[in-house]
Design a protein around this motif. Structure first.
Motif, PDB file in Angstrom:
ATOM      1  N   MET A   1       0.839  -1.202   0.000  1.00  0.00           N
ATOM      2  CA  MET A   1       0.000   0.000   0.000  1.00  0.00           C
ATOM      3  C   MET A   1       0.872   1.250   0.000  1.00  0.00           C
ATOM      4  O   MET A   1       1.843   1.341   0.754  1.00  0.00           O
ATOM      5  N   VAL A   2       0.545   2.209  -0.847  1.00  0.00           N
ATOM      6  CA  VAL A   2       1.326   3.441  -0.942  1.00  0.00           C
ATOM      7  C   VAL A   2       1.071   4.310   0.283  1.00  0.00           C
ATOM      8  O   VAL A   2      -0.072   4.532   0.686  1.00  0.00           O
ATOM      9  N   ALA A   3       2.158   4.791   0.883  1.00  0.00           N
ATOM     10  CA  ALA A   3       2.040   5.633   2.072  1.00  0.00           C
ATOM     11  C   ALA A   3       2.637   7.021   1.874  1.00  0.00           C
ATOM     12  O   ALA A   3       2.283   7.954   2.600  1.00  0.00           O
ATOM     13  N   ALA A   4       3.564   7.172   0.915  1.00  0.00           N
ATOM     14  CA  ALA A   4       4.241   8.458   0.734  1.00  0.00           C
ATOM     15  C   ALA A   4       4.609   8.651  -0.731  1.00  0.00           C
ATOM     16  O   ALA A   4       4.885   7.685  -1.454  1.00  0.00           O
ATOM     17  N   VAL A   5       4.629   9.909  -1.136  1.00  0.00           N
ATOM     18  CA  VAL A   5       5.022  10.265  -2.499  1.00  0.00           C
ATOM     19  C   VAL A   5       6.209  11.223  -2.419  1.00  0.00           C
ATOM     20  O   VAL A   5       6.139  12.264  -1.732  1.00  0.00           O
ATOM     21  N   LEU A   6       7.283  10.864  -3.092  1.00  0.00           N
ATOM     22  CA  LEU A   6       8.498  11.672  -3.133  1.00  0.00           C
ATOM     23  C   LEU A   6       8.554  12.397  -4.474  1.00  0.00           C
ATOM     24  O   LEU A   6       8.585  11.759  -5.519  1.00  0.00           O
ATOM     25  N   PHE A   7       8.563  13.710  -4.427  1.00  0.00           N
ATOM     26  CA  PHE A   7       8.629  14.516  -5.642  1.00  0.00           C
ATOM     27  C   PHE A   7      10.019  15.128  -5.778  1.00  0.00           C
ATOM     28  O   PHE A   7      10.509  15.791  -4.861  1.00  0.00           O
ATOM     29  N   ASP A   8      10.640  14.903  -6.920  1.00  0.00           N
ATOM     30  CA  ASP A   8      11.823  15.683  -7.266  1.00  0.00           C
ATOM     31  C   ASP A   8      11.407  17.145  -7.389  1.00  0.00           C
ATOM     32  O   ASP A   8      10.223  17.466  -7.523  1.00  0.00           O
ATOM     33  N   LEU A   9      12.382  18.042  -7.359  1.00  0.00           N
ATOM     34  CA  LEU A   9      12.088  19.478  -7.394  1.00  0.00           C
ATOM     35  C   LEU A   9      12.266  20.066  -8.799  1.00  0.00           C
ATOM     36  O   LEU A   9      11.297  20.256  -9.525  1.00  0.00           O
ATOM     37  N   VAL A 161       6.141   6.169  -3.706  1.00  0.00           N
ATOM     38  CA  VAL A 161       6.112   6.516  -5.130  1.00  0.00           C
ATOM     39  C   VAL A 161       7.153   7.602  -5.356  1.00  0.00           C
ATOM     40  O   VAL A 161       7.244   8.558  -4.575  1.00  0.00           O
ATOM     41  N   MET A 162       7.954   7.462  -6.416  1.00  0.00           N
ATOM     42  CA  MET A 162       8.933   8.476  -6.780  1.00  0.00           C
ATOM     43  C   MET A 162       8.496   9.159  -8.063  1.00  0.00           C
ATOM     44  O   MET A 162       8.253   8.505  -9.082  1.00  0.00           O
ATOM     45  N   VAL A 163       8.372  10.485  -8.016  1.00  0.00           N
ATOM     46  CA  VAL A 163       7.971  11.295  -9.168  1.00  0.00           C
ATOM     47  C   VAL A 163       9.181  12.105  -9.605  1.00  0.00           C
ATOM     48  O   VAL A 163       9.701  12.921  -8.832  1.00  0.00           O
ATOM     49  N   GLU A 164       9.646  11.905 -10.817  1.00  0.00           N
ATOM     50  CA  GLU A 164      10.937  12.438 -11.271  1.00  0.00           C
ATOM     51  C   GLU A 164      10.917  12.754 -12.757  1.00  0.00           C
ATOM     52  O   GLU A 164      10.130  12.176 -13.504  1.00  0.00           O
ATOM     53  N   ASP A 165      11.828  13.635 -13.164  1.00  0.00           N
ATOM     54  CA  ASP A 165      12.040  13.880 -14.591  1.00  0.00           C
ATOM     55  C   ASP A 165      13.267  13.135 -15.108  1.00  0.00           C
ATOM     56  O   ASP A 165      13.536  13.149 -16.306  1.00  0.00           O
ATOM     57  N   GLY A 177      12.557  -0.749  -5.222  1.00  0.00           N
ATOM     58  CA  GLY A 177      11.201  -1.245  -5.049  1.00  0.00           C
ATOM     59  C   GLY A 177      10.119  -0.195  -5.032  1.00  0.00           C
ATOM     60  O   GLY A 177       8.955  -0.501  -4.748  1.00  0.00           O
ATOM     61  N   MET A 178      10.473   1.046  -5.345  1.00  0.00           N
ATOM     62  CA  MET A 178       9.473   2.109  -5.398  1.00  0.00           C
ATOM     63  C   MET A 178       8.665   2.032  -6.689  1.00  0.00           C
ATOM     64  O   MET A 178       9.160   1.557  -7.712  1.00  0.00           O
ATOM     65  N   THR A 179       7.441   2.529  -6.665  1.00  0.00           N
ATOM     66  CA  THR A 179       6.668   2.766  -7.875  1.00  0.00           C
ATOM     67  C   THR A 179       7.184   4.049  -8.496  1.00  0.00           C
ATOM     68  O   THR A 179       7.400   5.043  -7.790  1.00  0.00           O
ATOM     69  N   THR A 180       7.409   4.065  -9.801  1.00  0.00           N
ATOM     70  CA  THR A 180       8.044   5.209 -10.443  1.00  0.00           C
ATOM     71  C   THR A 180       7.104   5.912 -11.414  1.00  0.00           C
ATOM     72  O   THR A 180       6.389   5.261 -12.175  1.00  0.00           O
TER      73      THR A 180
END
Length: 211
Positions: A1-9, A161-165, A177-180
């Motif tokens: 289950m997703v608990a946190a979202v990491l956003f690049d800047l 979850v990792m959100v990146e460019d 193991g993160m969702t990308t």
């Protein structure tokens, strides 16, 4: 289950077309020329070498010239972000509707991140900022800062979850193991990308749709 979202800047929370890094890029060159006293003809080659070898100019300057990383970070991020960035109400509302813990995970400094978030109207949108200091100035895609963030959060990678460019940065996230989620305009075929969207607001909306 997703608990946190990491956003690049940089180039993730705002479009690369804003070209904010061009301002920082000039400051990096000036630092190498004026503070470290590296000959002008060597600057570009050294920067390329340091990026390939260490993932960031800073690590090369620490290792080979003994620079003070705090002095470097203060100098290169001394730019007026308001000349390139404006508030993004859509992103703000998309983040506020995302019912998960939200964090910024950047290779820049906390001060730079705070100024960028303020310019975008996102100062209250994230719980915490994890910057280049999280793993003794080691940058993404080195695994150390990812592990540092996960320790701070007390979470397994599979809950993030990792959100990146950056594909390179997503590759490490995926390996752990993160969702990308890749933020990019042009379609990209890569095994490290689970999902692709055009903007950070679309990324927030996508994750919200999973819940």
């Amino acid at each position: 289950m997703v608990a946190a979202v990491l956003f690049d800047l940089d180039n993730t929370l705002y479009a690369p077309e804003r070209d904010l890094f061009a301002l920082i890029d000039k400051r990096i060159n000036r630092y190498m020329l004026e503070v470290v006293a590296i000959p002008r003809a060597e600057v570009d080659g050294l920067r390329r070498h340091y990026w390939k070898a260490y993932g960031a100019t800073l690590q090369g300057l620490i290792r080979h010239y003994g620079v003070d990383p705090e002095d470097y970070l203060d100098y290169v991020h001394d730019v007026d972000v308001s000349t390139r960035l404006q508030p993004d109400p859509l992103l703000c509302s998309s983040l506020q509707r995302l019912p998960l813990r939200r964090f910024v995970f950047t290779n820049g400094s906390r001060g730079h991140a705070e100024r960028v978030l303020a310019a975008l109207g996102l100062a209250e949108s994230f719980e915490e900022i994890f910057d280049i200091r999280i793993a003794n100035y080691q940058p993404k895609p080195n695994p150390d800062p990812y592990h540092g963030v996960l320790r701070q959060l007390g979470l397994a990678a599979g809950h993030c979850v990792m959100v990146e460019d950056s594909l390179a940065n997503l590759a490490t996230a995926k390996q752990l193991g993160m969702t990308t989620v890749l933020v990019a305009q042009d379609p990209e075929q890569s095994a490290v990308v689970d999902h692709q969207v055009a903007t950070a607001s679309q990324a927030a909306q996508l994750v919200t749709s999973w819940l």
